[in-house]
Design an enzyme around this catalytic site. Structure first.
Site, PDB file in Angstrom:
ATOM      1  N   GLY A  31      10.588   5.364   6.869  1.00  0.00           N
ATOM      2  CA  GLY A  31      11.501   3.861   7.119  1.00  0.00           C
ATOM      3  C   GLY A  31      12.048   3.739   8.316  1.00  0.00           C
ATOM      4  N   LEU A  33      11.718   0.691   9.610  1.00  0.00           N
ATOM      5  CA  LEU A  33      10.430   0.152   9.642  1.00  0.00           C
ATOM      6  C   LEU A  33      10.595  -0.808  10.812  1.00  0.00           C
ATOM      7  CD1 LEU A  33       9.276  -0.729   5.942  1.00  0.00           C
ATOM      8  CD2 LEU A  33       8.853   1.089   7.183  1.00  0.00           C
ATOM      9  N   HIS A  34       9.327  -0.748  11.647  1.00  0.00           N
ATOM     10  CA  HIS A  34       9.159  -1.515  12.831  1.00  0.00           C
ATOM     11  C   HIS A  34       7.810  -2.194  12.560  1.00  0.00           C
ATOM     12  CE1 HIS A  34       6.596   1.532  14.284  1.00  0.00           C
ATOM     13  NE2 HIS A  34       7.739   2.633  14.255  1.00  0.00           N
ATOM     14  N   HIS A  37       4.914   0.225  11.517  1.00  0.00           N
ATOM     15  CA  HIS A  37       4.647   0.481  10.206  1.00  0.00           C
ATOM     16  C   HIS A  37       4.062  -0.620   9.362  1.00  0.00           C
ATOM     17  CE1 HIS A  37       8.375   3.090  11.178  1.00  0.00           C
ATOM     18  NE2 HIS A  37       7.408   3.837  10.556  1.00  0.00           N
TER      19      HIS A  37
END
Ligand code: AMP
Length: 298
Positions: A31, A33-34, A37
């Protein structure tokens, strides 16, 4: 997008899809998330008919002094990002659902975990291999996509899949970087703006190493490592390791080895900037031209 928390329900869903002949692509994450990802998720969409993304901060892979408690968990914004990408299932189990009481199995991949991060994070790769094997079973994945940002992790999971004849392909994805070179990471959120400037030295060290080797193809490991180390020699950065190894075995090469004698040579580094541990790596063969490819810049 369905959000599911029960391992059993995800597995039943996946088995139904398989019965219908669907191919399942899976992206495991912790998680926060960027765009790195999200690129993996896009790659998954191109590979499978069904896409599962997991968000689970896996306690087994954190050491007792590591950042498990403070690891960011922005589940609402993560979920919105995945919804936009129109994935099929977000698997977001609680710790209790995932590791019920009496969970006792551990998966250990040897050799590839001996060096680099394995030296400094005892038990880390055992935690990674355990969570991933369990996730592969739950999701019934045909493809599992992993970023080269965590290159040792990727290699460990390729080995696991091969050793245990898992019916899935472990698919690598190049590192996504900010325009200034910094590899995207959930842990970058810990950095102050001053620390972020310092963190740029990791990718700069990788570029300097690559340049040195391209300009002097007869460079030794020592030549390239000292070029990279000079870039990292900045107050406020503490190098944990800086090594050159073949992607095949991840065994650090001895200093007098010619880079040209190493198959698939890659520079690996971990460094502390304040309280934040960052990792990066850089391939030194011609594929590293890909580092500047527009699709690998956020
Ligand atoms: P994490 O949430 O940090 O466990 O990462 C989940 C997956 O995303 C792993 O396969 C990572 O290697 C991958 N990943 C993280 N950062 C990047 C990045 N900057 N570029 C490509 N993949 C990444």
């Amino acid at each position: 997008m369905l959000t599911l928390t029960s391992p059993q329900v995800v597995q039943e869903t996946a088995l139904r899809w398989k019965k219908d002949g669907k191919k399942i692509a899976f992206v495991p994450t912790m998680g926060a998330l960027h765009d790195g990802h999200l690129k993996l998720v896009e790659a998954a969409k191109a590979l499978g008919n069904k896409v599962i993304v997991s968000i689970f901060v896996n306690p087994l892979q954190f050491g007792p002094t590591e950042d498990l408690k403070k690891y960011p968990r922005p589940i609402e914004s993560d979920s919105a990002k995945l919804e936009k990408l129109e994935i099929d299932v977000l698997f977001h189990p609680s710790e209790k659902e995932f590791y019920p009481e009496h969970f006792s199995t551990r998966v250990n991949v040897s050799k590839l975990t001996d060096a680099l991060c394995g030296n400094f994070r005892p038990g880390h790769f055992e935690g990674v291999a355990t969570v991933c094997l369990k996730l592969f079973q739950i999701t019934q994945a045909d493809f599992a996509i992993f970023g080269e940002k965590d290159f040792q992790q990727l290699r460990v999971l390729q080995q696991l899949a091969s050793d245990l004849n898992l019916p899935l392909a472990v698919v690598p994805h190049p590192i996504l970087r900010d325009a200034d070179g910094l590899a995207l990471s959930s842990r970058n959120a810990y950095l102050s703006s001053e620390q972020r400037e310092k963190a740029l030295k990791l990718s700069a060290a990788g570029r300097a190493a690559m340049k040195r080797y391209f300009e002097y193809p007869r460079s030794t490991v020592k030549d390239v490592l000292s070029t990279a180390a000079a870039v990292l020699e900045v107050p406020g950065i503490r190098i944990e390791y800086l090594e050159l190894a073949s992607e095949n075995n991840l065994t650090p090469a001895t200093h007098d080895t010619l880079i040209s004698d190493i198959s698939f040579p890659r520079l690996f580094m971990a460094a502390w900037v304040g309280e934040t541990r960052l990792i990066d790596n850089q391939p030194l063969d011609r594929r590293s031209d890909a580092m500047d490819a527009p699709e690998n810049i956020a």
